[in-house]
Structure formats: C-alpha cells, structure tokens
Design a protein around this motif. Structure first.
Motif, PDB file in Angstrom:
ATOM      1  N   CYS B  47      40.929  72.329  41.585  1.00 30.75           N
ATOM      2  CA  CYS B  47      41.047  70.902  41.917  1.00 30.75           C
ATOM      3  C   CYS B  47      40.297  70.044  40.905  1.00 30.75           C
ATOM      4  O   CYS B  47      40.766  68.979  40.524  1.00 30.75           O
ATOM      5  CB  CYS B  47      40.527  70.646  43.329  1.00 30.75           C
ATOM      6  SG  CYS B  47      40.643  68.918  43.836  1.00 30.75           S
ATOM      7  N   ALA B  51      44.899  69.937  39.597  1.00 34.67           N
ATOM      8  CA  ALA B  51      45.214  69.162  40.799  1.00 34.67           C
ATOM      9  C   ALA B  51      45.367  70.093  41.989  1.00 34.67           C
ATOM     10  O   ALA B  51      45.953  71.168  41.877  1.00 34.67           O
ATOM     11  CB  ALA B  51      46.488  68.347  40.608  1.00 34.67           C
ATOM     12  N   LEU B  53      46.529  70.336  46.193  1.00 37.42           N
ATOM     13  CA  LEU B  53      47.265  69.705  47.283  1.00 37.42           C
ATOM     14  C   LEU B  53      46.646  70.141  48.609  1.00 37.42           C
ATOM     15  O   LEU B  53      46.532  71.336  48.889  1.00 37.42           O
ATOM     16  CB  LEU B  53      48.743  70.098  47.253  1.00 37.42           C
ATOM     17  CG  LEU B  53      49.594  69.407  48.328  1.00 37.42           C
ATOM     18  CD1 LEU B  53      49.723  67.915  48.046  1.00 37.42           C
ATOM     19  CD2 LEU B  53      50.965  70.056  48.445  1.00 37.42           C
ATOM     20  N   LEU B 151      46.695  64.679  47.209  1.00 36.03           N
ATOM     21  CA  LEU B 151      46.849  65.283  45.884  1.00 36.03           C
ATOM     22  C   LEU B 151      45.660  64.815  45.059  1.00 36.03           C
ATOM     23  O   LEU B 151      45.520  63.617  44.797  1.00 36.03           O
ATOM     24  CB  LEU B 151      48.169  64.847  45.244  1.00 36.03           C
ATOM     25  CG  LEU B 151      48.490  65.490  43.890  1.00 36.03           C
ATOM     26  CD1 LEU B 151      48.773  66.974  44.049  1.00 36.03           C
ATOM     27  CD2 LEU B 151      49.679  64.798  43.228  1.00 36.03           C
ATOM     28  N   ALA B 156      46.256  64.876  38.798  1.00 36.47           N
ATOM     29  CA  ALA B 156      47.128  64.373  39.874  1.00 36.47           C
ATOM     30  C   ALA B 156      48.098  63.316  39.369  1.00 36.47           C
ATOM     31  O   ALA B 156      49.305  63.388  39.633  1.00 36.47           O
ATOM     32  CB  ALA B 156      46.281  63.823  41.016  1.00 36.47           C
ATOM     33  N   ALA B 159      50.808  64.590  37.103  1.00 41.04           N
ATOM     34  CA  ALA B 159      51.757  65.456  37.796  1.00 41.04           C
ATOM     35  C   ALA B 159      52.771  64.654  38.597  1.00 41.04           C
ATOM     36  O   ALA B 159      53.970  64.932  38.554  1.00 41.04           O
ATOM     37  CB  ALA B 159      50.998  66.418  38.718  1.00 41.04           C
ATOM     38  N   VAL B 220      49.692  71.892  39.973  1.00 45.65           N
ATOM     39  CA  VAL B 220      49.342  71.650  41.372  1.00 45.65           C
ATOM     40  C   VAL B 220      49.272  72.971  42.141  1.00 45.65           C
ATOM     41  O   VAL B 220      50.210  73.767  42.093  1.00 45.65           O
ATOM     42  CB  VAL B 220      50.362  70.712  42.051  1.00 45.65           C
ATOM     43  CG1 VAL B 220      49.992  70.509  43.526  1.00 45.65           C
ATOM     44  CG2 VAL B 220      50.412  69.374  41.319  1.00 45.65           C
TER      45      VAL B 220
END
Lengths: 125, 369
Positions: B47, B51, B53, B151, B156, B159, B220
C-alpha cells in the motif's frame, strides 16, 4: 519432519540425546503471520511442560510459546533477534527458538507424532 | 484459533474476499478479511509502495437532506459543518453531553445533501442519536445498500485516473460524484492510511464487479484489516473504541483541530462546557505518540510509567510499524509527560521497556493537498 514430536500448542520438539530443540510449526507461523519480534527464555531457566517461556510477536499480536516438555534452557537462538522473519521462512529449521536439557524425557511420549499432529490441525481448523 | 464467522454480517464483497484467499475474522459484527495470502506486512508495504484496495463496506453511510441539515448536525458535533464548502469533506466528532467522544466520522457537502461515513461499531447508535436530534424538514437517509471501497497508496491516482480523469483533479478532502467504469460513485480523496487515495461509495449490487475492475488495475492489490490497522497507526490516526471513546474528550485526544473556530465562540455543541474548561485550564492527560526502544512492540492496555516510577498512563494502540521498521504506539499520558522525547517505561509482561514520547504521524503522510 517424521522424527519430530508436536504439542497441541503448535510447538515442535527434536530430541538429540537428552537435549530438545524447540520451535513452532509451519501451521503456527502461518496463523501468526509475519513475525517481527521474539522474546526468548533466559539461559539456565527451569521450565515445566506447558509453561509459557517465549513470546512471538507478529505485526498484529503477541503469542506465547510453551515448553512442550520440562527441562533447563541450555541454548537460545539469538539470531532470531535480528532476523525474526526466519520463523516464517524456516520454522522447522533455522527458525528454532531454544534448547532444553530434558528433565523428564518420558514426557515426550505425551506429544504427537507427525501424522497425529496433522490430524489434530485438520480437526481444529 | 479458528473463530466462527457464522451469524456475522457479510459485506457485498464477502465472496470475493474468500475467492482471493482472505482470512475472515469477526469485526464489528461483520466477517472481514484480516489479511490475504500476501500477509499483513506485505500488504502494508504494498500500500505504501503502490496501491491497496480495502473493503470498508461495514462502515455506516448515510445522507442528511433538508435545508438546515448542516445546522441540525452542528447540534451534535463541534465541527464547523455550516462552513463546509460544497464538494468538500471534513473529519468530525460526535460528542456526548458530558464532553466525551460518541464517535468520529467524515462529513461531506455534496451541495444538495450532507454525506456521512461513520464507524461500523457505532453506526446504529450514531444514526439513532442523529435522528433523535433532527428538526422538522431535515431527514437522515441510511444507505445500507451502498458498499465502500478505499483505494490507497502513491499509485492510486495513476491506477484509477484512466477510468475517470476527473479523479486526478481532486485535492485531499475534495468529494465528487463520478461515474467510474459505468458505476455512479460518491468519491472522496481521503482515507485512513496516511497515503494519497480515494474512498469510493458504490451501489452494493455493483460492488463486486467494481472491486474486480479496480483489482485489475496496475499495481493494485487487496489489503485486509490487519494492514489497515498498522497503516493508520503509522499515520497517527485514531481508532474509535481503542484510542477515543465516550470517556476521552476532544482536548485529551488532541483532536481540537476538528473543532470549528466559530464553534469555539458559540460553545453550543454537546459537552461544550468540558471542552471549554479543558481548553482554558488544560487536561490531566493527553493522547501522544510513543516509540519503544528496540524492536519489541507494546500493545493496547500496556501500562505507561515514568522511568523507575509511578504509572502515568496507558497505551491504547500499539504494534509494529512495517514502514517505520520498528514498534510504535499511541496512548494517554499525564500532561507532565506529554512533551515530545519524554522518557517513559512501558510495562510489557511485567518488565519495563524503555520508550519515548514521539511526534505523530510516525510515517509522513502524503496527501494530495
């Protein structure tokens, strides 16, 4: 791992003479997740079977590690201090915790063998 | 070790979590993924590097409609809601009549309505408290048929922007109604990780397909509640029920910044008397960041002492910060011990662990201001 013995608290024991090497099982390390810190027992400490004598900390939580058999702590794996992740990557090898000089080797018979432990894990999943 | 997840609520993404290998645990009455096969450490670091989720559909969503909605909400919170500009969001507290914290929440001004996101563990209490205080002409609409996805991370925006270019133009704490991959969304540029990113409210029946769309974007990966907790703690953000509750005041919790300037002249919110007194005279205790020396974490409820001396407080959240690469905690200490760098001792399993008061966030935040 066929000559290892296992406790219901998910420790393994490998006996060599009267010295037992103790660690946590692959199942236990998976359940714990990434280990970030380990607290090992003091050398010379006498521990009883079932006594909490080490602590393993993951990102999320702290868990006790119990002595599967009684004995005197004769060696600890101090390399875990710098590399606690070894417990995740090699739980039955380089990730051992401590060694006990067994004072009641007969207690070993109370522990599970490999196939009994795997049944135990499946039944308690 | 395995706790039953029967009789728990499911979010609209329950089946997807299991398909992704999520380890489901009970949280605030819901079966939620604490981690996926990557693990808490890996998910946390992912993260911060790319990114993540997050499914946060267990949180409570509602809208407040009616001409005087903002004024009505101000009867329950010290935040400046009336002054919240259209398409902006703000962090706010619901306070108790005694000046404790009933909950913390986000309020957004979508022009024709206020949009609220409250904690899962408090949503029923919050909504009941809000409804009971509403004048004629203001209505609270609970939105149980919406899912909420976050997200988060430096990757983020890159993406998701190809799906909806308008998202890239938003600033931290902006909100917008945006159609993303054919789904009408309420979006805020905010989160609970200290990273740039978005929280996206979508209709529940579109949530799984929408989540799959986001998971297919470059960089992600799904992140569970375990890493959500370590990320928010590194960011110095409070968890309701741990770090703040009905016994802690906004002043003790060092959340005075969430109280509007105008509200500090009007003093017309629940518990204003206590807050006013504490701002004038100080509090007995304060929420601070704490860094243990070495690598050993100290968890919630660990007693905090002055070195070699008396107890001066307690840790409310503590763990290991994967990005910090060390242990971290927050908690309450007596005012005399609250200055940065003050030495402390944490009583971990009966042994003192040296620590110091430390500024938060522990890991610098990277909001798109």
């Amino acid at each position: 791992m066929s000559d290892l013995k296992f406790s219901k608290d998910h420790e393994w024991v490998a006996m060599e003479g009267d010295v037992a090497t103790i660690g946590i099982t692959d199942h236990a390390q998976q359940a714990l997740g990434d280990v970030v810190f380990v607290e090992l027992p003091e050398l010379g400490r006498m521990v009883k079977a079932g006594e909490a004598c080490a602590v393993v900390e993951s990102v999320k939580a702290a868990s006790d590690v119990y002595a599967p058999i009684s004995g005197r702590v004769v060696e600890v794996n101090s390399a875990l201090g710098d590399n606690p992740g070894t417990i995740n990557s090699d739980p039955a090898g380089e990730g051992w915790f401590f060694k006990l000089e067994a004072t009641a080797p007969a207690e070993l018979a109370e522990l599970m063998d490999d196939s009994a432990y795997h049944r135990f894990v499946e039944e308690n999943a | 070790m395995a706790e039953s997840t029967e009789s728990l609520f499911e979010t609209p993404l329950g089946a997807l979590h299991r398909e992704l290998g999520g380890r489901m645990v009970p949280f605030a009455g819901y079966a939620m993924p604490v981690q996926y096969p990557l693990g808490i450490l890996g998910e946390h670091l992912h993260c911060r590097a790319a990114a993540g989720l997050f499914d946060v559909s267990h949180m409570g969503q509602a809208e407040l409609v009616g001409e005087n909605a903002a004024t009505a909400l101000e009867a329950l919170t010290p935040a400046d809601v009336a002054g919240l500009k259209p398409m902006r969001q703000r962090y706010a507290l619901l306070t108790t009549d005694a000046g404790g914290i009933f909950d913390d929440f986000m309020v957004a001004n979508f022009g024709n309505r206020l949009f609220l996101v409250v904690n899962a563990s408090r949503k029923h209490e919050d909504f009941a408290r809000i409804e009971a205080a509403l004048p004629a002409g203001v209505k609270l609409n609970r939105l149980p048929d919406r899912a909420l996805l976050a997200l988060q991370g430096p990757g983020a925006v890159a993406a998701i922007a190809p799906l909806a270019p308008a998202l890239a133009a938003m600033k931290f704490m902006d909100v917008a109604e945006v159609t993303i991959a054919g789904v009408p969304c309420f979006v805020s540029r905010s989160g609970y990780t200290g990273e740039d990113g978005y929280e996206i409210s979508v209709p529940a029946d579109a949530a799984e397909a929408f989540a799959r769309t986001l998971l297919a974007l470059p960089g992600v990966a799904p992140v569970g509640l375990g890493a959500r907790d370590s990320l928010r703690l590194e960011a110095g953000l409070c968890l309701y029920g741990n770090d703040i509750d009905e016994t802690t005041s906004p002043v003790e919790a060092a959340l005075v910044w969430s109280i509007g300037k105008r509200r500090r002249m009007e003093w017309n919110f629940p518990g204003a008397e206590r807050v006013r007194d504490e701002l004038a005279n100080g509090t007995q205790r304060l929420r601070v960041g704490i860094r243990p020396e070495g690598r050993q974490p100290a968890r919630g409820h660990t007693a905090v002492h002055v070195p070699g001396g008396e107890a001066v407080g307690e840790i409310t959240s503590g763990g290991f910060g994967p990005s910090l690469n060390g242990p971290m905690a927050m908690g309450y200490v007596a005012r005399a011990q609250a200055a940065d760098n003050t030495p402390l001792e944490l009583m971990v399993r009966g042994k003192p662990l040296a620590a110091r008061v430390a500024a938060m966030p522990f890991v610098a935040n990277r909001y798109a201001r």
